[in-house]
Design a protein around this motif. Structure first.
Motif, short mmCIF file in Angstrom:
data_model
loop_
_atom_site.label_atom_id
_atom_site.label_comp_id
_atom_site.label_asym_id
_atom_site.label_seq_id
_atom_site.Cartn_x
_atom_site.Cartn_y
_atom_site.Cartn_z
N ILE A 179 9.44 -4.39 -38.60
CA ILE A 179 8.65 -5.62 -38.47
C ILE A 179 7.40 -5.61 -39.34
N GLY A 180 7.19 -4.57 -40.14
CA GLY A 180 5.95 -4.41 -40.89
C GLY A 180 5.43 -5.64 -41.62
N PRO A 181 6.26 -6.35 -42.42
CA PRO A 181 5.73 -7.48 -43.18
C PRO A 181 5.19 -8.62 -42.33
N ALA A 182 5.54 -8.67 -41.05
CA ALA A 182 5.03 -9.73 -40.18
C ALA A 182 3.64 -9.41 -39.63
N MET A 183 3.18 -8.17 -39.80
CA MET A 183 1.90 -7.75 -39.23
C MET A 183 0.74 -8.12 -40.15
N TYR A 184 0.65 -9.40 -40.44
CA TYR A 184 -0.45 -9.92 -41.25
C TYR A 184 -1.47 -10.55 -40.32
N PHE A 185 -2.73 -10.13 -40.44
CA PHE A 185 -3.77 -10.56 -39.51
C PHE A 185 -4.53 -11.79 -40.00
N GLY A 186 -3.95 -12.50 -40.94
CA GLY A 186 -4.47 -13.80 -41.34
C GLY A 186 -5.75 -13.74 -42.15
N LEU A 187 -6.33 -14.92 -42.37
CA LEU A 187 -7.60 -15.07 -43.08
C LEU A 187 -8.70 -15.28 -42.05
N MET A 188 -9.55 -14.30 -41.90
CA MET A 188 -10.62 -14.36 -40.90
C MET A 188 -11.92 -13.86 -41.53
N GLY A 189 -13.03 -14.13 -40.84
CA GLY A 189 -14.29 -13.52 -41.24
C GLY A 189 -14.99 -14.24 -42.37
N ASP A 190 -15.48 -13.49 -43.34
CA ASP A 190 -16.34 -14.01 -44.40
C ASP A 190 -15.66 -15.15 -45.16
N GLY A 191 -16.33 -16.31 -45.20
CA GLY A 191 -15.83 -17.46 -45.93
C GLY A 191 -14.78 -18.27 -45.21
N GLN A 192 -14.43 -17.89 -43.98
CA GLN A 192 -13.40 -18.59 -43.21
C GLN A 192 -14.03 -19.26 -41.98
N PRO A 193 -13.43 -20.34 -41.49
CA PRO A 193 -14.01 -21.06 -40.36
C PRO A 193 -13.63 -20.50 -39.00
N ILE A 194 -13.09 -19.29 -38.96
CA ILE A 194 -12.60 -18.73 -37.70
C ILE A 194 -12.62 -17.21 -37.78
N GLY A 195 -12.80 -16.58 -36.64
CA GLY A 195 -12.72 -15.14 -36.53
C GLY A 195 -12.23 -14.75 -35.15
N ARG A 196 -11.91 -13.48 -34.97
CA ARG A 196 -11.46 -12.92 -33.69
C ARG A 196 -10.12 -13.50 -33.21
N TYR A 197 -9.39 -14.13 -34.11
CA TYR A 197 -8.03 -14.58 -33.79
C TYR A 197 -7.01 -13.85 -34.67
N ASP A 198 -7.45 -12.82 -35.36
CA ASP A 198 -6.60 -12.14 -36.33
C ASP A 198 -5.40 -11.47 -35.69
N ASP A 199 -5.67 -10.66 -34.63
CA ASP A 199 -4.57 -9.95 -33.99
C ASP A 199 -3.66 -10.91 -33.20
N MET A 200 -4.26 -11.94 -32.63
CA MET A 200 -3.43 -12.90 -31.89
C MET A 200 -2.52 -13.68 -32.82
N TRP A 201 -3.04 -14.05 -34.00
CA TRP A 201 -2.19 -14.73 -34.98
C TRP A 201 -1.01 -13.84 -35.38
N ALA A 202 -1.31 -12.58 -35.65
CA ALA A 202 -0.23 -11.65 -36.00
C ALA A 202 0.77 -11.52 -34.86
N GLY A 203 0.27 -11.50 -33.63
CA GLY A 203 1.16 -11.36 -32.48
C GLY A 203 2.06 -12.56 -32.29
N TRP A 204 1.51 -13.75 -32.47
CA TRP A 204 2.34 -14.95 -32.31
C TRP A 204 3.43 -15.02 -33.38
N CYS A 205 3.04 -14.75 -34.63
CA CYS A 205 4.03 -14.75 -35.71
C CYS A 205 5.10 -13.68 -35.47
#
Length: 311
Positions: A179-205
């Motif tokens: 499942i490795g390629p699905a473990m992407y934690f998204g665009l978060m933090g610096d320059g992005q309008p959202i944070g602290r949803y990185d692991d949840m996004w990876a989990g849902w995908c």
């Protein structure tokens, strides 16, 4: 008589994102020292991160990420723990010996359970839990600042097909080959309008893809002790948009389906990225940018991890 080798010693990498010195490794030395560590340094790359002596590790900072990925480094978050997924990308090991899951782990099957299903399915994700400080969102942190989790449940459960869960990256293991390629934690933090949803996004995908490919996701043991509470006011700034957007995100993933042509994790992820762009792009332009980053992530993954040619 020689001591037994640590389990999965040559098959397991431990990925640690950090912005500070890793003094805490001393507490984990009996467990972590036999294994290979991949440390992803977030923040200022000119800062020297100190690692205690005696550990086998690789350390990557932002300059390394830019050098290795080139323009595709844009898919790796900056100033956010989502940078950990770069460690997943460069790892060359896999926890491929994770146990097979069955309906009643550790028990015999009861009457009426089909023999054709008793072998279970390969476990792709093992989501451990934690005691002490709960993993709350900022509003809940503010109204329950002293609450602690003291309930230990001695169990491992398979998350049913079609059921989502809020994955936390704090105590997480997965089979990179499955499942490795699905473990992407998204665009978060610096320059992005959202944070602290990185692991949840990876989990849902990941859960949508595991369900499609017939892979298991389990949660429960092992537990860790969570002792460092983050600042709820800082968290609220990071989570603000996500708290609203999740009311659209969750129904999207609940309804997401993948085609029969998506037979690999990469194909599943690309198909899912197109759905993100088409449907969640209407919620906010951020999701169009995120969908593009999802495709870039797969391209970068495949470049660093070309398929092995059969001999």
């Amino acid at each position: 008589m020689a001591a037994a080798a640590p389990p999965l010693k040559d098959e397991l990498d431990i990925v640690i994102p950090t912005i500070r010195n890793l003094d805490f490794l001393e507490m984990w030395r009996p467990f972590f020292q036999p294994y290979h560590l991949i440390i992803v340094q977030d923040g200022d790359p000119s800062k020297t991160i100190k690692v205690p002596d005696g550990f086998d590790y690789e350390l990557y900072n932002r300059n390394d990420i830019n050098r290795i990925l080139g323009p595709k480094a844009s898919c790796i978050s900056f100033k956010d723990s989502a940078c950990r997924c770069f460690g997943y990308m460069v790892s060359r090991r896999s926890t491929s010996s994770l146990l097979m899951m069955t309906a009643l782990e550790g028990s015999d099957f009861v009457r009426g359970y089909p023999f054709s299903l008793r072998e279970g399915v390969p476990t792709a994700v093992s989501h451990g839990l934690w005691l002490n400080i709960p993993d709350y969102d900022a509003p809940t942190q503010l109204v329950k600042p002293l609450e602690r989790n003291t309930k230990y449940v001695d169990a491992v459960l398979t998350i049913p097909k079609g059921t989502l869960f809020p994955m936390c990256g704090m105590n997480l293991a997965f089979d990179r080959d499955l499942i490795g390629p699905a473990m992407y934690f998204g665009l978060m933090g610096d320059g992005q309008p959202i944070g602290r949803y990185d692991d949840m996004w990876a989990g849902w995908c990941t859960k949508v893809i595991c369900d499609h490919l017939g892979l298991g996701v389990k949660t429960g043991l092992p537990y860790i002790w969570h002792s460092k509470a983050s600042n709820p006011f800082v968290n609220l700034k990071k989570e603000y948009n996500g708290i609203f957007w999740q009311e659209e995100i969750i129904p999207f993933f609940q309804a997401a389906t993948l085609s029969k042509d998506s037979t690999t994790v990469q194909k599943c992820y690309i198909e899912l990225s197109k759905q993100v762009k088409e449907k969640l792009g209407k919620v906010d332009p951020y999701f169009v940018k995120l969908a593009d980053a999802m495709e870039t992530w797969i391209q970068a993954w495949d470049e660093l991890n070309p398929p092995t040619k059969a001999k």
